[in-house]
Scaffold this motif. Sequence first.
Motif, PDB file in Angstrom:
ATOM      1  N   SER A  91     -16.978 -16.669 -33.211  1.00 46.67           N
ATOM      2  CA  SER A  91     -16.737 -15.823 -31.436  1.00 46.67           C
ATOM      3  C   SER A  91     -17.935 -14.697 -31.184  1.00 46.67           C
ATOM      4  CB  SER A  91     -16.021 -14.645 -31.683  1.00 46.67           C
ATOM      5  OG  SER A  91     -14.182 -15.366 -31.651  1.00 46.67           O
ATOM      6  N   GLU A  94     -21.007 -17.323 -29.912  1.00 50.34           N
ATOM      7  CA  GLU A  94     -20.666 -17.367 -28.707  1.00 50.34           C
ATOM      8  C   GLU A  94     -21.336 -16.594 -27.591  1.00 50.34           C
ATOM      9  OE1 GLU A  94     -17.145 -19.262 -28.709  1.00 50.34           O
ATOM     10  OE2 GLU A  94     -17.575 -21.133 -29.748  1.00 50.34           O
ATOM     11  N   ALA A  95     -20.652 -15.345 -27.503  1.00 49.88           N
ATOM     12  CA  ALA A  95     -20.444 -14.098 -27.022  1.00 49.88           C
ATOM     13  C   ALA A  95     -22.930 -13.513 -27.336  1.00 49.88           C
ATOM     14  CB  ALA A  95     -20.405 -12.849 -27.885  1.00 49.88           C
ATOM     15  N   ARG A  98     -24.255 -16.698 -24.964  1.00 48.90           N
ATOM     16  CA  ARG A  98     -23.930 -16.659 -23.305  1.00 48.90           C
ATOM     17  C   ARG A  98     -24.292 -14.833 -23.317  1.00 48.90           C
ATOM     18  NH1 ARG A  98     -18.636 -17.580 -25.076  1.00 48.90           N
ATOM     19  NH2 ARG A  98     -17.859 -15.201 -25.311  1.00 48.90           N
ATOM     20  N   ASP A 151     -14.939  -4.975 -28.113  1.00 48.18           N
ATOM     21  CA  ASP A 151     -14.447  -6.339 -28.081  1.00 48.18           C
ATOM     22  C   ASP A 151     -15.965  -7.050 -28.435  1.00 48.18           C
ATOM     23  OD1 ASP A 151     -13.263  -8.171 -25.958  1.00 48.18           O
ATOM     24  OD2 ASP A 151     -15.266  -7.792 -25.781  1.00 48.18           O
ATOM     25  N   GLN A 153     -17.293  -9.992 -26.972  1.00 48.97           N
ATOM     26  CA  GLN A 153     -17.783 -10.038 -25.520  1.00 48.97           C
ATOM     27  C   GLN A 153     -18.669  -9.091 -25.291  1.00 48.97           C
ATOM     28  OE1 GLN A 153     -18.543 -13.495 -24.947  1.00 48.97           O
ATOM     29  NE2 GLN A 153     -19.867 -12.077 -22.952  1.00 48.97           N
ATOM     30  N   GLU A 154     -17.446  -7.724 -24.989  1.00 56.09           N
ATOM     31  CA  GLU A 154     -17.955  -6.933 -24.205  1.00 56.09           C
ATOM     32  C   GLU A 154     -19.276  -5.803 -24.797  1.00 56.09           C
ATOM     33  OE1 GLU A 154     -15.630  -4.210 -21.594  1.00 56.09           O
ATOM     34  OE2 GLU A 154     -14.305  -5.427 -22.551  1.00 56.09           O
ATOM     35  N   ASN A 157     -22.547  -8.184 -24.570  1.00 52.25           N
ATOM     36  CA  ASN A 157     -23.330  -8.216 -23.322  1.00 52.25           C
ATOM     37  C   ASN A 157     -23.641  -7.118 -22.913  1.00 52.25           C
ATOM     38  OD1 ASN A 157     -23.301  -9.453 -20.405  1.00 52.25           O
ATOM     39  ND2 ASN A 157     -22.399  -7.505 -19.795  1.00 52.25           N
TER      40      ASN A 157
END
Length: 219
Positions: A91, A94-95, A98, A151, A153-154, A157
């Motif tokens: 995870s 992948e994040a 991205r 989180d 992803q958050e 990012n």
Amino acid sequence: MNINSIGVENLLQYQLMGQIMEKAFEGDSTSFQIVLQSLVNAMNDKNSTLGTTSAGMNLEDMPFKGNDPNLNGAVNHVRNMGSKIKSGNISIDEAVLRASKKYGIDKDLIMSVIKQESDFNPNCVSSAGAMGLMQLMPENVKDLGVSNPYDVQENINGGTRYLKQMLNMYGNNKKLALAAYNAGPGTLSRRGVDTIPEISKLPNETRDYVKKVMNYYGK
């Protein structure tokens, strides 16, 4: 993609080719990724003539689901080549990928920051209140578009967005950007830090931070 139609032998051949390319492009992850993606595309073309369903496959989402541990090991090796820092968490990987594409930052630099900030612990909290993988400060999360700093992803990012801001602020100078990421641009301004040698004016913590992240990055 029908993994059984390829076979372990072919994938091990691709692994060997990948190892050769990794050595050839050592220190140039961008060129390495381009060439490796070309290899994957060639696999697509070859396999499509055999009646498989690999058309449109991308390096980052190669759907290998085989039961053979040797096969899975070969695939995981290819997936991880070109990056010296390993998170051990798909995870996170992948994040990072991205965010790397979204903000145009080398994924290895992002991984190096995460390694130093939290050692890949999404629930990490510092004594100063910095949160998550990239240790976002409470006063910054809203501006970075982060509602849940824990989180994966958050957080990645938001942290990468902030790192991009620092890189833009300091003319894409990685060492100065990292110093600002750690100490804040206000600290650099107050201490008159505009060049790499002037990083010596910053606190020991920040000097050590820049050194460690750049050592992880290794470029």
